[in-house]
Design an enzyme around this catalytic site. Structure first.
Site, PDB file in Angstrom:
ATOM      1  N   PRO A  39      52.875  51.549  34.033  1.00 27.79           N
ATOM      2  CA  PRO A  39      52.360  50.219  34.367  1.00 27.79           C
ATOM      3  C   PRO A  39      53.503  49.214  34.466  1.00 27.79           C
ATOM      4  O   PRO A  39      54.389  49.179  33.615  1.00 27.79           O
ATOM      5  CB  PRO A  39      51.428  49.904  33.183  1.00 27.79           C
ATOM      6  CG  PRO A  39      51.044  51.235  32.644  1.00 27.79           C
ATOM      7  CD  PRO A  39      52.237  52.109  32.833  1.00 27.79           C
ATOM      8  N   GLU A  40      53.466  48.417  35.531  1.00 25.91           N
ATOM      9  CA  GLU A  40      54.497  47.410  35.743  1.00 25.91           C
ATOM     10  C   GLU A  40      53.888  46.026  35.532  1.00 25.91           C
ATOM     11  O   GLU A  40      52.767  45.907  35.041  1.00 25.91           O
ATOM     12  CB  GLU A  40      55.098  47.587  37.133  1.00 25.91           C
ATOM     13  CG  GLU A  40      55.707  48.970  37.330  1.00 25.91           C
ATOM     14  CD  GLU A  40      56.291  49.192  38.715  1.00 25.91           C
ATOM     15  OE1 GLU A  40      56.709  48.211  39.363  1.00 25.91           O
ATOM     16  OE2 GLU A  40      56.340  50.358  39.164  1.00 25.91           O
ATOM     17  N   LYS A  43      57.102  44.118  30.629  1.00 24.09           N
ATOM     18  CA  LYS A  43      56.078  45.152  30.544  1.00 24.09           C
ATOM     19  C   LYS A  43      55.495  45.281  29.133  1.00 24.09           C
ATOM     20  O   LYS A  43      54.767  46.228  28.846  1.00 24.09           O
ATOM     21  CB  LYS A  43      56.673  46.497  30.984  1.00 24.09           C
ATOM     22  CG  LYS A  43      57.226  46.497  32.404  1.00 24.09           C
ATOM     23  CD  LYS A  43      57.875  47.836  32.729  1.00 24.09           C
ATOM     24  CE  LYS A  43      58.617  47.795  34.051  1.00 24.09           C
ATOM     25  NZ  LYS A  43      59.278  49.080  34.357  1.00 24.09           N
ATOM     26  N   ARG A  84      65.814  57.858  39.748  1.00 19.15           N
ATOM     27  CA  ARG A  84      64.495  57.366  40.121  1.00 19.15           C
ATOM     28  C   ARG A  84      64.188  57.720  41.573  1.00 19.15           C
ATOM     29  O   ARG A  84      65.003  57.501  42.471  1.00 19.15           O
ATOM     30  CB  ARG A  84      64.416  55.841  39.940  1.00 19.15           C
ATOM     31  CG  ARG A  84      64.734  55.361  38.538  1.00 19.15           C
ATOM     32  CD  ARG A  84      63.831  55.965  37.473  1.00 19.15           C
ATOM     33  NE  ARG A  84      62.436  55.598  37.670  1.00 19.15           N
ATOM     34  CZ  ARG A  84      61.885  54.474  37.213  1.00 19.15           C
ATOM     35  NH1 ARG A  84      62.628  53.613  36.512  1.00 19.15           N
ATOM     36  NH2 ARG A  84      60.616  54.216  37.408  1.00 19.15           N
TER      37      ARG A  84
END
Length: 274
Positions: free
Chosen positions: A2-3, A59, A264
């Site tokens: 979740p961002e 976050k 990433r």
């Protein structure tokens, strides 16, 4: 993971539902989720406290209480979720349960148990390095295009890892970095300090747009993200590049490229982003 939009949506709902509720008891089904204190200590400190507010920083979720300086800080990591239930129903993957005196429940759940709960007796005692070193909030008034340009002068790292580092801009993750860089026509591999002022203006606009659009759509849900009511968002249906490697670019129709950039997964258009 979740961002910012997903955590903000959870924050808003949990704040609305729990402010003014008093904790009757705390049940730690998986004690190790408490990272900086024993579960018994956490339970003794939180039980009897009334929630004052639920906040967000990057976050992280922060729960504060009335008539005390206690700070409950929660990081959801990859699969964490914070869900309010109108009945004291326990579900699979629930790890920490906060029972309220009115019979309702706030449940921290986590499939992969990578998240974390921290309890501090006051804001001054918070010693989480990543939390304390977070950069500017991208939807705040202090985040201007000039501020972003100033920040990019400080780093030679590629612009995508720059955005993900959290020390410059808080709350940006893989999804919104890919989306914003595509809208701004900036390659993710460009050194941050190579962006000229007009490019940082475009990136500033793009970052705010993708975050606001996702908030309006309830966040991005793939496998594990759920909002504070246990529902899913719709932003995944509107993504332009993230998760679309090899598919046609929405703008030029050429195949989108994907690569691993500093660990990433990264998707971009080599034609539109130059």
């Amino acid at each position: 993971m979740p961002e910012l939009p997903e955590v903000e949506i959870i924050k808003r709902y949990i704040h609305e539902q729990t402010v003014g509720k008093t904790v009757a008891s705390v049940e730690s089904l998986l004690p190790r989720m408490w990272r900086n204190c024993p579960p018994q200590v956490a339970a003794s400190l939180v039980t009897g406290q009334t929630i004052e507010a639920v906040k967000r920083r990057g976050k992280y979720l922060i729960i504060t209480f009335q008539q005390t300086s206690l700070q409950l800080i929660i990081h959801l990591k990859l699969t964490g979720r914070l869900i309010y239930r109108s009945t004291a129903t326990v579900e699979r993957f629930d790890r920490i349960l906060f029972y309220f005196t009115d019979g309702t429940l706030l449940a921290y759940g986590d499939v992969r148990t990578l998240g974390a709960l921290y309890l501090f007796e006051s804001p001054k005692q918070i010693d989480l390095k990543a939390y304390l070193q977070m950069g500017v909030e991208p939807l705040s008034q202090s985040f201007t295009s000039g501020k972003l340009y100033e920040l990019t002068r400080r780093s030679t790292m590629p612009i995508k890892p720059f955005l993900l580092s959290q020390q410059y801009v808080a709350g940006i993750g893989n999804i919104y970095a890919d989306e914003a860089l595509f809208l701004a026509h900036v390659l993710p591999t460009r050194p941050a300090d190579s962006l000229i002022e007009s490019e940082t203006k475009a990136l500033h606009r793009a970052l705010r747009k993708v975050l606001r659009d996702s908030l309006a759509r309830g966040g991005t849900s793939f496998r594990d993200y759920k909002n504070g009511a246990g529902g899913k968002g719709q932003n995944q249906e509107h993504l332009l590049v993230y998760g679309r490697g090899g598919k046609p670019c929405m703008h030029c129709k050429r195949p989108l490229q994907d690569m691993t950039l500093r660990g990433r997964h990264t998707v971009f258009c080599s034609h539109c982003q130059k």
